[in-house]
Write a protein that holds these residues in place. Structure first.
Motif, PDB file in Angstrom:
ATOM      1  N   TYR A   1     -47.262 -58.407 120.433  1.00  0.00           N
ATOM      2  CA  TYR A   1     -46.934 -57.947 121.782  1.00  0.00           C
ATOM      3  C   TYR A   1     -45.476 -57.529 121.760  1.00  0.00           C
ATOM      4  CZ  TYR A   1     -44.862 -58.839 126.412  1.00  0.00           C
ATOM      5  OH  TYR A   1     -44.133 -58.766 127.566  1.00  0.00           O
ATOM      6  N   ILE A   2     -45.176 -56.369 122.329  1.00  0.00           N
ATOM      7  CA  ILE A   2     -43.810 -55.856 122.330  1.00  0.00           C
ATOM      8  C   ILE A   2     -43.423 -55.488 123.755  1.00  0.00           C
ATOM      9  CG2 ILE A   2     -42.205 -54.165 121.381  1.00  0.00           C
ATOM     10  CD1 ILE A   2     -44.208 -53.709 119.095  1.00  0.00           C
ATOM     11  N   ALA A   3     -42.303 -56.024 124.220  1.00  0.00           N
ATOM     12  CA  ALA A   3     -41.769 -55.679 125.533  1.00  0.00           C
ATOM     13  C   ALA A   3     -40.477 -54.883 125.340  1.00  0.00           C
ATOM     14  CB  ALA A   3     -41.495 -56.941 126.345  1.00  0.00           C
ATOM     15  N   LEU A   4     -40.423 -53.733 125.957  1.00  0.00           N
ATOM     16  CA  LEU A   4     -39.280 -52.830 125.831  1.00  0.00           C
ATOM     17  C   LEU A   4     -38.588 -52.700 127.182  1.00  0.00           C
ATOM     18  CD1 LEU A   4     -37.595 -50.455 124.576  1.00  0.00           C
ATOM     19  CD2 LEU A   4     -39.516 -48.966 125.135  1.00  0.00           C
ATOM     20  N   ASP A   5     -37.276 -52.890 127.183  1.00  0.00           N
ATOM     21  CA  ASP A   5     -36.474 -52.679 128.376  1.00  0.00           C
ATOM     22  C   ASP A   5     -35.562 -51.483 128.109  1.00  0.00           C
ATOM     23  OD1 ASP A   5     -34.444 -52.743 130.370  1.00  0.00           O
ATOM     24  OD2 ASP A   5     -34.808 -54.869 130.710  1.00  0.00           O
ATOM     25  N   PHE A   6     -35.868 -50.347 128.744  1.00  0.00           N
ATOM     26  CA  PHE A   6     -35.111 -49.121 128.506  1.00  0.00           C
ATOM     27  C   PHE A   6     -33.667 -49.260 128.974  1.00  0.00           C
ATOM     28  CE2 PHE A   6     -39.514 -47.698 128.866  1.00  0.00           C
ATOM     29  CZ  PHE A   6     -39.634 -46.769 127.844  1.00  0.00           C
ATOM     30  N   GLN A   7     -33.473 -49.887 130.124  1.00  0.00           N
ATOM     31  CA  GLN A   7     -32.131 -49.976 130.697  1.00  0.00           C
ATOM     32  C   GLN A   7     -31.200 -50.844 129.872  1.00  0.00           C
ATOM     33  OE1 GLN A   7     -32.795 -49.335 135.480  1.00  0.00           O
ATOM     34  NE2 GLN A   7     -32.732 -51.407 134.703  1.00  0.00           N
ATOM     35  N   ASN A   8     -31.716 -51.978 129.419  1.00  0.00           N
ATOM     36  CA  ASN A   8     -30.897 -52.904 128.639  1.00  0.00           C
ATOM     37  C   ASN A   8     -30.966 -52.648 127.147  1.00  0.00           C
ATOM     38  OD1 ASN A   8     -30.022 -54.331 130.938  1.00  0.00           O
ATOM     39  ND2 ASN A   8     -31.938 -55.515 130.965  1.00  0.00           N
ATOM     40  N   ARG A   9     -31.783 -51.652 126.747  1.00  0.00           N
ATOM     41  CA  ARG A   9     -31.933 -51.262 125.342  1.00  0.00           C
ATOM     42  C   ARG A   9     -32.290 -52.485 124.490  1.00  0.00           C
ATOM     43  NH1 ARG A   9     -27.699 -49.550 127.637  1.00  0.00           N
ATOM     44  NH2 ARG A   9     -26.428 -51.121 126.623  1.00  0.00           N
ATOM     45  N   SER A  10     -33.373 -53.166 124.884  1.00  0.00           N
ATOM     46  CA  SER A  10     -33.769 -54.376 124.177  1.00  0.00           C
ATOM     47  C   SER A  10     -35.262 -54.397 123.899  1.00  0.00           C
ATOM     48  CB  SER A  10     -33.386 -55.618 125.003  1.00  0.00           C
ATOM     49  OG  SER A  10     -34.121 -55.659 126.214  1.00  0.00           O
ATOM     50  N   LEU A  11     -35.627 -55.139 122.854  1.00  0.00           N
ATOM     51  CA  LEU A  11     -37.020 -55.346 122.473  1.00  0.00           C
ATOM     52  C   LEU A  11     -37.277 -56.839 122.347  1.00  0.00           C
ATOM     53  CD1 LEU A  11     -37.547 -52.689 119.637  1.00  0.00           C
ATOM     54  CD2 LEU A  11     -38.532 -52.623 121.933  1.00  0.00           C
TER      55      LEU A  11
END
Length: 332
Positions: free
Chosen positions: A231-241
């Protein structure tokens, strides 16, 4: 190698940033900034030390590559003129208003052996670039792109304003033909769709649930992706995985061990990375990171979603969604 002669057509909000990047790159010689508002062109040109022009046709034969950062309704005409004059083209998203226009640009670039790149900027987010290498066969994807209301983007539906970013990324990650699209949405503040949801079903069984809103109280840009054993969660704003993987066999009533790997990426300059990739594709004669075909695929999906929103309003909805031939917000 000699520097590539470059120009920016459209001296608005994004065009100014494009001009700054071209002027700063060592393998670019920024020749001109072009805008129908010559005073605006001069203002930006003076900042970066180049010529100001009021017509893109004045660039014919003088430049190797251009960024086209004008309102969407003008993308096709300006890009086609520049391709016919022998210039490589980076055109902002969505690449055109219609698919026929997109096909004409793709054919013109192919026939002249020129690079045509589409400005889907989110592809150059460092977290997105890292995600691509982790994805094998995604089976379920969920994305949310939420933003407070901004009048600058209110003359088109939220699909072309915001959702198209996630559409492009999802199509690139899945790499399979679409089998079915179901969409709904409503206008809230503007005369067009302000919040929308689309369910994308692919031929291999993958499903993507995509939500975009420009009437949110907060700004959020996130994507969750599920594939076998991870499972992968991507946060575009915080540039995190945030990556979670199972370890060891599953079965026998035992809960599998879950390994967690969180990664944060430093803030980068996505516009600079986009332009560097564009110039690199020209130098080496390779396919752009976001090709004309990629841009067309995202546009086709966005148009179908917009058509459904227009033709099948929700019960009690009196306003109709914007026609799929509407222009994207004036990015100037």
């Amino acid at each position: 190698m000699s520097r590539l002669r470059t120009a920016v057509i459209g001296a608005g909000y994004l065009g100014r940033f494009h001009a700054q990047k071209y002027a700063a790159l060592p393998d670019s010689e920024l020749v001109a900034v072009v805008d129908t508002d010559l005073e605006r062109a001069r203002e930006v040109a003076d900042e970066v030390g180049c010529e100001a022009l009021s017509s893109h046709t004045a660039l014919n034969g003088k430049v190797d590559a251009v960024s086209i950062v004008v309102p969407t309704q003008a993308h096709h005409r300006v890009a086609l003129d520049m391709l016919h004059s022998g210039s490589h083209v980076l055109v902002e998203k969505p690449m055109t208003v219609t698919l026929a226009e997109a096909d004409e640009l793709i054919a013109a670039a192919r026939d002249a052996d020129l690079r045509l790149q589409v400005g889907h900027l989110e592809r150059f987010n460092p977290a997105v670039q890292a995600l691509v290498g982790m994805v094998s066969t995604p089976m379920f994807i969920e994305s949310h792109r939420l933003a407070p209301f901004n009048p600058r983007g209110a003359d088109v539906s939220v699909v072309l304003d915001l959702m198209i970013h996630d559409i492009d990324i999802i199509l690139n990650l899945v790499g399979q033909p679409l089998r079915r699209i179901d969409a709904n949405g409503v206008p809230v503040i503007s005369d067009d769709i302000d919040i929308a949801n689309a369910r994308l079903q692919f031929e291999n069984g993958c499903v993507a649930n995509v939500t975009a809103s420009r009437v949110s109280l907060k700004s959020e840009r996130k994507m969750r992706l599920f594939q076998h054993s991870s499972y992968i969660a991507l946060d575009f704003q915080n540039r995190s995985l945030d990556v979670r993987r199972t370890s060891g066999p599953i079965g026998g009533g035992q809960i599998p061990e879950i390994q967690s790997d969180k990664q944060a990426f430093p803030s980068g300059d996505a516009i600079l990375a986009e332009i560097e990739a564009f110039l690199n594709s020209i130098r080496h004669g390779i396919r752009p990171v976001v090709s004309g075909e990629d841009g067309r695929q995202a546009l086709a999906t966005a148009i179908e979603i917009t058509r459904q929103l227009s033709e099948h309003p929700l019960p009690g909805q009196t306003q109709t969604a914007g026609d799929c031939h509407n222009d994207e917000a004036d990015n100037r």
